[in-house]
Design a protein around this motif. Structure first.
Motif, PDB file in Angstrom:
ATOM      1  N   ARG A   1      12.250  18.997 -18.257  1.00 31.46           N
ATOM      2  CA  ARG A   1      12.475  20.435 -18.409  1.00 31.46           C
ATOM      3  C   ARG A   1      11.991  20.920 -19.776  1.00 31.46           C
ATOM      4  NH1 ARG A   1      18.006  23.937 -19.227  1.00 31.46           N
ATOM      5  NH2 ARG A   1      16.995  25.961 -19.060  1.00 31.46           N
TER       6      ARG A   1
ATOM      7  N   SER B   1       9.335  24.009 -20.477  1.00 31.76           N
ATOM      8  CA  SER B   1      10.021  25.284 -20.689  1.00 31.76           C
ATOM      9  C   SER B   1       9.194  26.246 -21.536  1.00 31.76           C
ATOM     10  CB  SER B   1      11.388  25.053 -21.330  1.00 31.76           C
ATOM     11  OG  SER B   1      11.240  24.443 -22.600  1.00 31.76           O
TER      12      SER B   1
ATOM     13  N   ALA C   1      15.547  21.681 -14.205  1.00 30.67           N
ATOM     14  CA  ALA C   1      14.217  21.078 -14.336  1.00 30.67           C
ATOM     15  C   ALA C   1      13.313  21.507 -13.188  1.00 30.67           C
ATOM     16  CB  ALA C   1      14.346  19.551 -14.376  1.00 30.67           C
TER      17      ALA C   1
END
Length: 470
Positions: free
Chosen positions: A408, A412, A447
């Motif tokens: 994740r 991001s 995620a």
């Protein structure tokens, strides 16, 4: 649901019955008793699973265990004016040896008031080094796993001994080990000993007696225990306050880093030192201090030189993870080639879930809010290593969680990494983690969401008013 417990006398009576009534030999009688109680859901962790010795005298035969025989001998010698110091030390060493066999022996001795006897031996031998060493060793063995035994008198005596014998490595080793045992999972003992001044004695042992490897290891372990919050009986402890005291009032970071430099070839000591450093990196400025004192450079060198030692690699990765909580230190780790070293360590020890977990955790921290670091991690193969670890250890919750968080963090702020990560099979691995580990729910779904996958997000609360009874 709590498991049932029985007394040692009850267990011994069944073993005796098996021998006398059912004519079993000793080993069979013992095995039968263990199977019988375990089938009834009885917890035997505190039971000495040994056939007791039979003591004969003119009136009767009595069964007793060796640890209790040693304790009784100690009491007789302690109360007798004719007993010699040699006799006392022989009995103390026998008692210590029995306590070292397992928790059940220590628990049985404690049930028979061994603490008062051993503490009396310590008090009576404060001025006699050899006798004190034997008595204190017995106390250290008895309190292992039984911190509740320590009382105010014992705390005062421990501090007296540590102050009196600061230059005696052997006595200090055993005294510090006793402090460690008495503070593990016991918040009140920690607070009382810290207030009484144990911290400068521990850091002083590291600084002044750094040549003694065993003392360095014991002092480091005791310092680390002072930063634990592991006593379930209290709502919160002073772990953070103790860590700050060690660093700010007793120069703990410098002392530990210098001790590490003095034992570059001792893997067990370096593991302890790294583990303790990670417990002290509780504030942003402490992380920077570790870097400024040369701690980060030392850890990078240590990691590069110690790839074959799984335990040391795991502890170094844990320490790097802790100090990388500081954003400037994140960059320092990456610039020093830390990402490459972490990934090499993970690939070298892919079969070890703990090493892989710490490696994923390190990369996760380095990637947080740092797009440039994410680029380095991707280019060096960090995402692939994390997913290989997920495949290798599907049932390890902590590893799966850290790997999901890493994936994740990588995407991001760098959406262009989503497609390459998905092409490596990330979606299937995260979905499997979600199905296997319920507690992976939040990080796993986050995620998948940031990777652009279709995910069902649960609405935990709508914000609408309603009756509490509904």
């Amino acid at each position: 649901m709590a498991r049932r417990r029985i007394t040692q006398d009850t267990f011994d009576a069944v073993v005796k019955e098996n021998i006398e009534e059912f004519e079993m030999d000793a080993d069979e009688a013992l095995r039968e008793a263990v199977e019988q109680f375990e089938s009834q859901g009885v917890d035997l962790s505190c039971i000495v699973k040994v056939v007791p010795n039979i003591l004969s005298d003119e009136k009767q035969e009595e069964q007793t265990h060796e640890v209790l025989q040693a304790l009784d001998s100690l009491r007789v010698r302690n109360d007798s004016s004719s007993s010699t110091e040699r006799d006392m030390m022989v009995n103390l060493k026998c008692f210590t040896q029995q306590c070292s066999l397992g928790f059940a022996q220590r628990y049985l001795a404690a049930q028979k008031d061994a603490y008062a006897t051993i503490l009396s031996c310590c008090k009576n031998s404060v001025e006699e080094r050899e006798a004190l060493l034997a008595s204190l060793s017995a106390l250290a063995a008895l309190t292992d796993g039984q911190p509740d035994l320590l009382d105010p008198e014992g705390k005062d005596l421990l501090l007296l001994i540590l102050n009196k014998y600061q230059t005696d490595d052997s006595v200090m080793c055993v005294g510090v080990r006793t402090v460690h045992h008495c503070c593990l999972k016991h918040e009140q003992n920690r607070q009382d000993l810290v207030k009484a001044g144990v911290l400068p004695l521990l850091t002083g042992a590291l600084a002044q007696r750094s040549g003694c490897a065993e003392l360095v290891k014991e002092a480091c372990a005791a310092l680390r225990v002072m930063t634990f919050d592991d006593d379930v009986r209290v709502p919160f402890g002073h772990a953070h306050e103790h860590a700050k005291m060690i660093v700010l009032e007793h120069n703990g970071l410098k002392v530990i880093i210098e001790a590490a430099k003095a034992h570059k070839d001792n893997i067990s000591i370096l593991s302890e030192l790294c583990a303790t450093l990670s417990r002290l990196a509780v504030r942003n400025e402490f992380c920077q201090d570790i870097c400024d004192l040369g701690g980060l450079k030392f850890m990078m060198t240590l990691l590069a030189d110690s790839f074959e030692s799984q335990d040391l690699v795991r502890q170094v990765l844990s320490a790097i993870r802790a100090v990388a909580g500081n954003d400037d230190v994140k960059d320092a780790v990456v610039n020093a080639g830390g990402v490459q070293l972490i990934i090499i360590a993970m690939n070298r020890h892919m079969s070890n879930a703990h090493v892989c977990e710490q490696g994923c955790a390190c990369l996760c921290v380095l990637a947080l809010r740092k797009p440039n670091n994410c680029k380095v991690i991707m280019e060096t193969g960090g995402a692939l290593a994390a997913m290989q670890a997920m495949k290798a250890h599907p049932n390890d919750f902590n590893l799966q969680k850290q790997a999901c968080m890493l994936l994740r963090n990588l995407v991001s702020r760098m959406r262009n990494f989503s497609q390459p990560i998905l092409e490596m099979g990330a979606e299937a691995l995260i979905t499997q983690a979600l199905q296997t580990h319920q507690d992976c729910g939040d990080v796993g779904r986050a995620a998948l969401r940031d990777l652009g996958c279709q995910v069902e997000l649960r609405e935990l609360w709508t914000g609408k008013k309603g009756s509490l009874s509904n």
